[in-house]
Design a protein around this motif. Structure first.
Motif, short mmCIF file in Angstrom:
data_model
loop_
_atom_site.label_atom_id
_atom_site.label_comp_id
_atom_site.label_asym_id
_atom_site.label_seq_id
_atom_site.Cartn_x
_atom_site.Cartn_y
_atom_site.Cartn_z
N MET B 1 -7.62 62.08 -43.14
CA MET B 1 -8.08 60.80 -42.57
C MET B 1 -7.49 59.66 -43.39
SD MET B 1 -11.96 59.43 -42.07
CE MET B 1 -12.53 60.68 -40.95
N SER B 2 -6.80 58.77 -42.71
CA SER B 2 -6.16 57.66 -43.43
C SER B 2 -7.19 56.58 -43.78
CB SER B 2 -5.04 57.07 -42.59
OG SER B 2 -5.56 56.59 -41.39
N VAL B 3 -6.73 55.59 -44.54
CA VAL B 3 -7.66 54.60 -45.09
C VAL B 3 -8.27 53.76 -43.99
CG1 VAL B 3 -7.86 52.63 -46.62
CG2 VAL B 3 -6.43 54.55 -47.27
N ASP B 4 -7.44 53.32 -42.99
CA ASP B 4 -8.00 52.42 -41.99
C ASP B 4 -9.02 53.11 -41.10
OD1 ASP B 4 -6.03 53.97 -40.94
OD2 ASP B 4 -5.30 52.46 -39.53
N VAL B 5 -8.81 54.40 -40.82
CA VAL B 5 -9.81 55.12 -40.01
C VAL B 5 -11.11 55.25 -40.79
CG1 VAL B 5 -10.27 57.26 -38.82
CG2 VAL B 5 -7.99 56.31 -38.78
N ALA B 6 -11.00 55.58 -42.10
CA ALA B 6 -12.20 55.69 -42.91
C ALA B 6 -12.93 54.35 -42.98
CB ALA B 6 -11.83 56.16 -44.32
N LEU B 7 -12.15 53.24 -43.11
CA LEU B 7 -12.78 51.92 -43.15
C LEU B 7 -13.47 51.61 -41.84
CD1 LEU B 7 -10.28 49.58 -44.99
CD2 LEU B 7 -12.59 50.14 -45.64
N PHE B 8 -12.85 52.04 -40.70
CA PHE B 8 -13.48 51.79 -39.40
C PHE B 8 -14.86 52.43 -39.35
CE2 PHE B 8 -14.46 53.38 -35.15
CZ PHE B 8 -14.56 52.19 -34.48
N TYR B 9 -14.96 53.71 -39.77
CA TYR B 9 -16.27 54.37 -39.67
C TYR B 9 -17.26 53.77 -40.66
CZ TYR B 9 -14.03 57.53 -36.53
OH TYR B 9 -13.37 58.03 -35.45
N LEU B 10 -16.78 53.35 -41.85
CA LEU B 10 -17.69 52.70 -42.80
C LEU B 10 -18.26 51.41 -42.22
CD1 LEU B 10 -18.78 52.47 -45.74
CD2 LEU B 10 -16.76 51.13 -46.25
N PHE B 11 -17.36 50.56 -41.66
CA PHE B 11 -17.83 49.29 -41.10
C PHE B 11 -18.68 49.53 -39.86
CE2 PHE B 11 -14.10 47.14 -43.26
CZ PHE B 11 -14.91 46.45 -44.14
N ALA B 12 -18.34 50.57 -39.09
CA ALA B 12 -19.15 50.87 -37.89
C ALA B 12 -20.57 51.25 -38.29
CB ALA B 12 -18.50 52.00 -37.10
N ALA B 13 -20.70 52.06 -39.35
CA ALA B 13 -22.04 52.44 -39.81
C ALA B 13 -22.79 51.22 -40.32
CB ALA B 13 -21.92 53.49 -40.92
N MET B 14 -22.08 50.33 -41.06
CA MET B 14 -22.74 49.13 -41.57
C MET B 14 -23.21 48.24 -40.43
SD MET B 14 -20.49 47.92 -44.82
CE MET B 14 -21.01 46.24 -44.71
N ALA B 15 -22.34 48.05 -39.41
CA ALA B 15 -22.69 47.18 -38.29
C ALA B 15 -23.88 47.73 -37.53
CB ALA B 15 -21.49 47.02 -37.36
N THR B 16 -23.88 49.05 -37.27
CA THR B 16 -25.00 49.63 -36.53
C THR B 16 -26.30 49.51 -37.32
OG1 THR B 16 -23.40 51.19 -35.64
CG2 THR B 16 -25.71 51.66 -35.25
N ALA B 17 -26.23 49.85 -38.62
CA ALA B 17 -27.45 49.81 -39.43
C ALA B 17 -28.01 48.40 -39.51
CB ALA B 17 -27.15 50.35 -40.83
N SER B 18 -27.13 47.39 -39.71
CA SER B 18 -27.66 46.04 -39.84
C SER B 18 -28.16 45.51 -38.50
CB SER B 18 -26.60 45.12 -40.43
OG SER B 18 -25.45 45.14 -39.64
N ALA B 19 -27.53 45.93 -37.39
CA ALA B 19 -28.03 45.49 -36.08
C ALA B 19 -29.41 46.05 -35.82
CB ALA B 19 -27.06 45.94 -34.98
N VAL B 20 -29.60 47.35 -36.14
CA VAL B 20 -30.93 47.94 -35.96
C VAL B 20 -31.94 47.26 -36.88
CG1 VAL B 20 -32.26 50.06 -36.25
CG2 VAL B 20 -30.03 50.14 -35.16
N ALA B 21 -31.51 46.96 -38.13
CA ALA B 21 -32.42 46.28 -39.07
C ALA B 21 -32.83 44.91 -38.54
CB ALA B 21 -31.75 46.15 -40.43
N MET B 22 -31.87 44.22 -37.86
CA MET B 22 -32.20 42.90 -37.32
C MET B 22 -33.26 43.02 -36.24
SD MET B 22 -29.90 40.28 -35.21
CE MET B 22 -30.54 40.85 -33.68
N VAL B 23 -33.11 44.04 -35.36
CA VAL B 23 -34.02 44.12 -34.22
C VAL B 23 -35.40 44.61 -34.65
CG1 VAL B 23 -34.42 45.36 -32.07
CG2 VAL B 23 -32.22 44.33 -32.51
N VAL B 24 -35.47 45.56 -35.61
CA VAL B 24 -36.79 46.12 -35.95
C VAL B 24 -37.51 45.29 -37.00
CG1 VAL B 24 -36.05 48.45 -35.39
CG2 VAL B 24 -35.94 47.66 -37.75
N ASN B 25 -36.88 44.29 -37.59
CA ASN B 25 -37.55 43.47 -38.61
C ASN B 25 -38.46 42.47 -37.91
OD1 ASN B 25 -38.32 41.81 -40.63
ND2 ASN B 25 -36.30 41.66 -41.56
#
Lengths: 100, 168
Positions: B1-25
């Motif tokens: 897995m190259s660096v940009d693909v790994a970065l995509f999944y890292l940022f995707a996890a961050m975006a999903t987690a923070s979006a859920v945190a926004m809605v459930v807070n």
């Protein structure tokens, strides 16, 4: 190379989370934030397709959507302030006059 | 897995987690706005990975820099640090409806997967300010001018809505 399916899948997840927030929360400001989240999910789909096709039209569209989002937030927060002045609340249950 | 693909999944996890945190807070509106900032910055990172460099800069400037600051400004202006709203009606039904929508989107994506475009190789400088500016001021000039009209209408509308009395 990032698969386009995963980009669109992330976009769908973010859009669902935004829809959920806009439907279930009572705080008008959080509802506006959820709408911003939905607009961002659409932007992500546009950028993903622009990357896949190698066409800049999707990115131009994202710029337009960002402009519309900024205008929407300015007007929406103006409505929030006007509502807070009249009702002393940002609960949407207090402004249900136009609801069926 | 190259660096940009790994970065995509890292940022995707961050975006999903923070979006859920926004809605459930449900307690702190300022914290929800901060979660929204994290989501916007993660999306900007995804845009960089997807070769949309100018869009990523605009995303950080407009969303994280202007829109969320406007949200926090209004929250603090109205003094809404703690919100105490009763739970809404038919919460479970709306939750199930959202999940059904996600399921429908996933099914739609699965059936259309073979029609999705194959990712092509890009020319040099794709998504930079030069290419995007050339497209914006030639092919999409009318749309660009229309957005300036929209922003003018938004400015006037926001001032009139937030004004205390119209006749003074």
């Amino acid at each position: 190379m990032i698969p386009i399916e995963h980009v669109i899948g992330l976009s769908a997840i973010l859009f669902t989370v935004g829809t959920l927030g806009a439907l279930t929360r009572r705080n008008l400001i959080v509802i506006l934030m959820s709408i911003e989240l939905m607009l961002n999910a659409v932007n992500l789909a546009f950028v993903g397709f622009a990357r896949a096709w190698g066409d800049l039209g999707g990115q131009i569209m994202v710029l337009m959507v960002i402009t519309v989002a900024a205008a929407e937030v300015a007007v929406g927060l103006g409505i929030v302030i006007a509502m807070f002045r009249n009702r002393d609340s940002v609960n949407i249950e207090d402004v249900s006059l136009l609801k069926w | 897995m190259s660096v940009d693909v790994a970065l995509f999944y890292l940022f995707a996890a961050m975006a999903t987690a923070s979006a859920v945190a926004m809605v459930v807070n449900v307690r702190n509106t300022v914290a929800a706005a901060m979660s929204l900032v994290i989501c916007m910055v993660s999306l900007a990172g995804i845009y960089v990975v997807l070769e949309a460099h100018l869009i990523a800069v605009v995303q950080i400037m407009v969303y994280a820099g202007a829109i969320v600051v406007l949200f926090i400004f209004v929250v603090m202006l109205l003094n809404l640090r703690q919100d105490s709203f009763p739970p809404g009606r038919m919460r479970g039904l709306k939750f199930l409806g959202s999940l059904a929508g996600l399921w429908f989107l996933a099914r739609f994506l699965a059936t259309q997967a073979e029609y999705l475009p194959q990712t092509v190789a890009l020319e040099e400088g794709f998504g930079g300010y030069r290419h995007l500016g050339m497209a914006l001021f030639t092919d999409y000039l009318l749309a660009f001018e229309a957005t300036s009209l929209l922003l003018l209408a938004a400015i006037v509308g926001a001032v009139i809505l937030a004004k205390r009395r119209l006749d003074t």
